[in-house]
Design a protein around this motif. Structure first.
Motif, PDB file in Angstrom:
ATOM      1  N   GLU A 102       0.816  -1.211   0.000  1.00 48.82           N
ATOM      2  CA  GLU A 102       0.000   0.000   0.000  1.00 48.82           C
ATOM      3  C   GLU A 102       0.853   1.265   0.000  1.00 48.82           C
ATOM      4  OE1 GLU A 102      -3.810  -1.937   2.418  1.00 48.82           O
ATOM      5  OE2 GLU A 102      -2.539  -0.446   3.394  1.00 48.82           O
ATOM      6  N   MET A 103       2.107   1.144  -0.426  1.00 46.90           N
ATOM      7  CA  MET A 103       2.978   2.318  -0.514  1.00 46.90           C
ATOM      8  C   MET A 103       3.813   2.259  -1.778  1.00 46.90           C
ATOM      9  SD  MET A 103       5.985   1.583   2.253  1.00 46.90           S
ATOM     10  CE  MET A 103       7.155   0.227   2.034  1.00 46.90           C
ATOM     11  N   LYS A 104       4.240   3.432  -2.205  1.00 47.49           N
ATOM     12  CA  LYS A 104       5.088   3.570  -3.386  1.00 47.49           C
ATOM     13  C   LYS A 104       6.130   4.625  -3.078  1.00 47.49           C
ATOM     14  CE  LYS A 104       4.611   4.222  -8.401  1.00 47.49           C
ATOM     15  NZ  LYS A 104       3.650   4.537  -9.490  1.00 47.49           N
ATOM     16  N   GLY A 105       7.402   4.223  -3.075  1.00 45.24           N
ATOM     17  CA  GLY A 105       8.482   5.136  -2.732  1.00 45.24           C
ATOM     18  C   GLY A 105       8.751   5.125  -1.244  1.00 45.24           C
ATOM     19  N   GLY A 106      10.033   5.188  -0.864  1.00 41.35           N
ATOM     20  CA  GLY A 106      10.393   5.197   0.542  1.00 41.35           C
ATOM     21  C   GLY A 106      10.217   3.835   1.178  1.00 41.35           C
ATOM     22  N   SER A 107      10.180   3.807   2.505  1.00 41.04           N
ATOM     23  CA  SER A 107      10.060   2.546   3.237  1.00 41.04           C
ATOM     24  C   SER A 107       9.163   2.741   4.451  1.00 41.04           C
ATOM     25  CB  SER A 107      11.450   2.061   3.684  1.00 41.04           C
ATOM     26  OG  SER A 107      12.035   3.030   4.554  1.00 41.04           O
ATOM     27  N   ARG A 108       8.795   1.639   5.077  1.00 40.12           N
ATOM     28  CA  ARG A 108       7.926   1.663   6.253  1.00 40.12           C
ATOM     29  C   ARG A 108       8.379   0.568   7.191  1.00 40.12           C
ATOM     30  NH1 ARG A 108       4.397   6.032   6.218  1.00 40.12           N
ATOM     31  NH2 ARG A 108       2.562   5.676   7.518  1.00 40.12           N
ATOM     32  N   ALA A 109       8.503   0.891   8.464  1.00 38.97           N
ATOM     33  CA  ALA A 109       8.898  -0.115   9.450  1.00 38.97           C
ATOM     34  C   ALA A 109       7.763  -1.132   9.606  1.00 38.97           C
ATOM     35  CB  ALA A 109       9.207   0.544  10.786  1.00 38.97           C
ATOM     36  N   GLN A 110       8.123  -2.409   9.661  1.00 42.47           N
ATOM     37  CA  GLN A 110       7.109  -3.465   9.750  1.00 42.47           C
ATOM     38  C   GLN A 110       6.284  -3.359  11.027  1.00 42.47           C
ATOM     39  OE1 GLN A 110       6.398  -5.755   7.269  1.00 42.47           O
ATOM     40  NE2 GLN A 110       4.623  -6.220   8.573  1.00 42.47           N
ATOM     41  N   TRP A 111       6.937  -2.944  12.138  1.00 41.01           N
ATOM     42  CA  TRP A 111       6.206  -2.867  13.406  1.00 41.01           C
ATOM     43  C   TRP A 111       5.081  -1.830  13.361  1.00 41.01           C
ATOM     44  CZ3 TRP A 111       6.055   1.739  15.983  1.00 41.01           C
ATOM     45  CH2 TRP A 111       7.039   2.685  15.701  1.00 41.01           C
ATOM     46  N   GLN A 112       5.243  -0.769  12.537  1.00 42.86           N
ATOM     47  CA  GLN A 112       4.181   0.226  12.404  1.00 42.86           C
ATOM     48  C   GLN A 112       2.934  -0.413  11.785  1.00 42.86           C
ATOM     49  OE1 GLN A 112       7.371   3.519  10.897  1.00 42.86           O
ATOM     50  NE2 GLN A 112       5.222   4.119  10.719  1.00 42.86           N
ATOM     51  N   MET A 113       3.147  -1.175  10.720  1.00 43.85           N
ATOM     52  CA  MET A 113       2.023  -1.834  10.062  1.00 43.85           C
ATOM     53  C   MET A 113       1.423  -2.908  10.964  1.00 43.85           C
ATOM     54  SD  MET A 113       3.465  -2.070   6.122  1.00 43.85           S
ATOM     55  CE  MET A 113       5.125  -2.608   6.577  1.00 43.85           C
ATOM     56  N   ASN A 114       2.279  -3.626  11.704  1.00 37.16           N
ATOM     57  CA  ASN A 114       1.783  -4.667  12.605  1.00 37.16           C
ATOM     58  C   ASN A 114       0.860  -4.086  13.671  1.00 37.16           C
ATOM     59  OD1 ASN A 114       3.267  -6.550  11.194  1.00 37.16           O
ATOM     60  ND2 ASN A 114       4.954  -6.624  12.672  1.00 37.16           N
ATOM     61  N   ASN A 115       1.207  -2.930  14.219  1.00 38.59           N
ATOM     62  CA  ASN A 115       0.377  -2.310  15.250  1.00 38.59           C
ATOM     63  C   ASN A 115      -0.996  -1.933  14.703  1.00 38.59           C
ATOM     64  OD1 ASN A 115       2.421  -2.573  17.102  1.00 38.59           O
ATOM     65  ND2 ASN A 115       3.113  -0.444  16.966  1.00 38.59           N
ATOM     66  N   PHE A 116      -1.021  -1.415  13.466  1.00 42.00           N
ATOM     67  CA  PHE A 116      -2.292  -1.070  12.830  1.00 42.00           C
ATOM     68  C   PHE A 116      -3.126  -2.333  12.586  1.00 42.00           C
ATOM     69  CE2 PHE A 116      -4.329   1.140   8.877  1.00 42.00           C
ATOM     70  CZ  PHE A 116      -5.509   1.290   9.579  1.00 42.00           C
ATOM     71  N   GLN A 117      -2.465  -3.389  12.090  1.00 46.08           N
ATOM     72  CA  GLN A 117      -3.161  -4.646  11.838  1.00 46.08           C
ATOM     73  C   GLN A 117      -3.760  -5.211  13.120  1.00 46.08           C
ATOM     74  OE1 GLN A 117      -0.218  -7.161  10.014  1.00 46.08           O
ATOM     75  NE2 GLN A 117       0.045  -5.811   8.238  1.00 46.08           N
ATOM     76  N   ALA A 118      -3.020  -5.130  14.218  1.00 47.16           N
ATOM     77  CA  ALA A 118      -3.511  -5.659  15.495  1.00 47.16           C
ATOM     78  C   ALA A 118      -4.746  -4.900  15.967  1.00 47.16           C
ATOM     79  CB  ALA A 118      -2.403  -5.579  16.546  1.00 47.16           C
ATOM     80  N   ALA A 119      -4.739  -3.582  15.800  1.00 46.24           N
ATOM     81  CA  ALA A 119      -5.889  -2.772  16.219  1.00 46.24           C
ATOM     82  C   ALA A 119      -7.112  -3.089  15.355  1.00 46.24           C
ATOM     83  CB  ALA A 119      -5.541  -1.289  16.134  1.00 46.24           C
ATOM     84  N   VAL A 120      -6.882  -3.253  14.057  1.00 40.27           N
ATOM     85  CA  VAL A 120      -7.983  -3.569  13.138  1.00 40.27           C
ATOM     86  C   VAL A 120      -8.575  -4.934  13.467  1.00 40.27           C
ATOM     87  CG1 VAL A 120      -8.524  -4.124  10.728  1.00 40.27           C
ATOM     88  CG2 VAL A 120      -7.190  -2.087  11.270  1.00 40.27           C
ATOM     89  N   ASP A 121      -7.717  -5.919  13.716  1.00 37.56           N
ATOM     90  CA  ASP A 121      -8.191  -7.265  14.071  1.00 37.56           C
ATOM     91  C   ASP A 121      -8.947  -7.241  15.391  1.00 37.56           C
ATOM     92  OD1 ASP A 121      -7.046  -8.252  11.777  1.00 37.56           O
ATOM     93  OD2 ASP A 121      -5.211  -8.937  12.768  1.00 37.56           O
ATOM     94  N   PHE A 122      -8.459  -6.490  16.363  1.00 37.97           N
ATOM     95  CA  PHE A 122      -9.116  -6.399  17.669  1.00 37.97           C
ATOM     96  C   PHE A 122     -10.533  -5.832  17.532  1.00 37.97           C
ATOM     97  CE2 PHE A 122     -10.296  -4.078  21.491  1.00 37.97           C
ATOM     98  CZ  PHE A 122     -10.023  -4.995  22.495  1.00 37.97           C
ATOM     99  N   CYS A 123     -10.698  -4.836  16.638  1.00 41.31           N
ATOM    100  CA  CYS A 123     -11.992  -4.178  16.455  1.00 41.31           C
ATOM    101  C   CYS A 123     -12.896  -4.922  15.474  1.00 41.31           C
ATOM    102  CB  CYS A 123     -11.786  -2.741  15.966  1.00 41.31           C
ATOM    103  SG  CYS A 123     -10.900  -1.695  17.137  1.00 41.31           S
ATOM    104  N   GLY A 124     -12.357  -5.943  14.815  1.00 43.30           N
ATOM    105  CA  GLY A 124     -13.164  -6.694  13.856  1.00 43.30           C
ATOM    106  C   GLY A 124     -13.532  -5.888  12.627  1.00 43.30           C
TER     107      GLY A 124
END
Length: 395
Positions: A102-124
């Motif tokens: 979901e990104m183009k150019g640059g980089s993103r730390a995996q832990w940032q995406m993991n935290n978002f995924q965990a919150a989304v899963d928790f909220c269903g």
């Protein structure tokens, strides 16, 4: 934003001013909608919505922009999840991506995406089906400095998706903002192709060059009766409008197609400069169109404003509202969607409404009626005709 809201008479709304890097928030809805405020902060606005038998909640969300504060976004998301069991729609700028695709150019730390995924899963929550260019954010830089992300999204609970199974989130073209606007459609469009738009004569055409000549050509081509003459005039006016009035609209359509290609293309220095120039040209066309209609409205108001008609209250406003029925619900509670199902339900309803049940026992109804024919009158009416009465009637 408050000034904009105050100018829209047909809307209610709530807004929050910006503070630092936190952008201002605003939420508006049409006055006929049953929408109730629940809570708000600098990073969210939560509302309860009632639509007939349906009740659900919608949250406008703005995630913390700084990575060091991003955990506060997910804490807030979990908190909001626990405040209601209603079907939930959560939409807008989360300032984070779920996956590296979901990104183009640059980089993103995996832990940032993991935290978002965990919150989304928790909220269903899950993404509402979307359409358009994937990356809703662009920093506007050229070459290797360009960064594109899909951080604007609409997410919903399973219960909300069951309530609106045909919902779709459209990513619109970016123009002046670095974020794309989102357009959420709740119901599936009618099946069966495009419907023919109804011709409407616009009062603002009066006095425009060529309008009177188009009407005259229509009168000449008419077959003498009123209906054919009106149809011929409408056809001539539509042809005239397409050539004379629609120049700005056609130019805007062309510019927007070019903008779509640039938004989805590369980010070279040439492309970025070309896009900035194109945005300026689109802004100029919008300003030109706005000025034209303002001048036409003012001219017509000064000329005919004392008539106090409905037209002058709207002053050349938009009149192309489509009477669209997204769905109907039958007696069994089943949703009927599409032209054929909706048409059949309407026909069945009116057939049942006006169809006779063929009643046989009228005594109960007749007992409630007051008699007008007396017994004496009834005896006279039932008597046999006499010959002199027939002769008198015929003479």
């Amino acid at each position: 934003m408050r000034r904009v809201r105050e100018k829209l008479d047909g809307y209610y709304g709530i807004d929050m001013d910006s503070a630092g890097r936190s952008r201002g928030l605003a939420f508006m809805w049409k006055k006929e909608f049953d929408c109730s405020f629940v809570s708000a902060s600098m990073h969210h606005m939560d509302f309860r919505v009632r639509e007939g038998e349906k009740e659900w909640r919608v949250t406008g969300f703005y995630g913390w922009p700084d990575v060091s504060d991003r955990h506060l976004s997910w804490d807030l998301l979990r908190l909001l999840n626990g405040q209601s069991s209603l079907p939930w729609l959560c939409i807008r700028d989360f300032n984070e991506i779920l996956y590296s695709t979901e990104m183009k150019g640059g980089s993103r730390a995996q832990w940032q995406m993991n935290n978002f995924q965990a919150a989304v899963d928790f909220c269903g929550l899950r993404d509402v089906a979307w359409e358009g260019y994937a990356f809703t954010y662009d920093n506007g830089q050229a070459g290797d400095n360009n960064r594109q992300r899909m951080i604007d999204r609409a997410m919903c609970s399973e219960a909300w998706l069951e309530m609106f199974p045909y919902a779709k989130n459209f990513h619109l073209d970016r123009e002046w903002s670095d974020h794309a606007s989102l357009k959420l459609i709740f119901y599936r469009r009618e099946i069966g192709g495009k419907t023919r738009s109804r011709f409407r004569f616009e009062q603002v055409w009066v006095g425009e060059e060529g309008c009177e000549e188009a009407v005259c050509r229509g009168v000449e081509k008419g077959q003498g009766d009123l209906v054919s003459t009106i149809q011929a005039c409408a056809k001539e006016l539509q042809a005239w409008k397409k050539i004379s009035i629609g120049k700005t609209n056609r130019a805007l359509e062309t510019k927007h197609r070019q903008l779509t290609r640039l938004n989805e293309g590369d980010r070279s220095d040439v492309a970025v400069q070309k896009r900035r120039k194109l945005i300026a040209e689109i802004a100029g066309l919008y300003k030109q169109e706005e000025q034209y209609w303002r001048q036409r409205s003012r001219a017509l108001w000064l000329k005919d404003g004392d008539r106090n008609t409905k037209f002058f209250h709207s002053k050349a406003g938009e009149r192309k509202r489509k009477n669209y029925i997204p769905l109907l619900i039958d007696d069994d509670g089943r949703e009927c969607i599409g032209n054929e199902e909706v048409a059949k339900l309407v026909v069945d309803y009116f057939e049942g409404l006006f169809k006779s049940d063929e009643p046989t026992n009228f005594n109960e109804v007749l007992l409630g009626l007051e008699g007008r024919v007396t017994d004496r009158m009834n005896r006279l009416l039932r008597m046999d005709y006499r010959e002199e009465e027939v002769v008198e009637a015929l003479n």
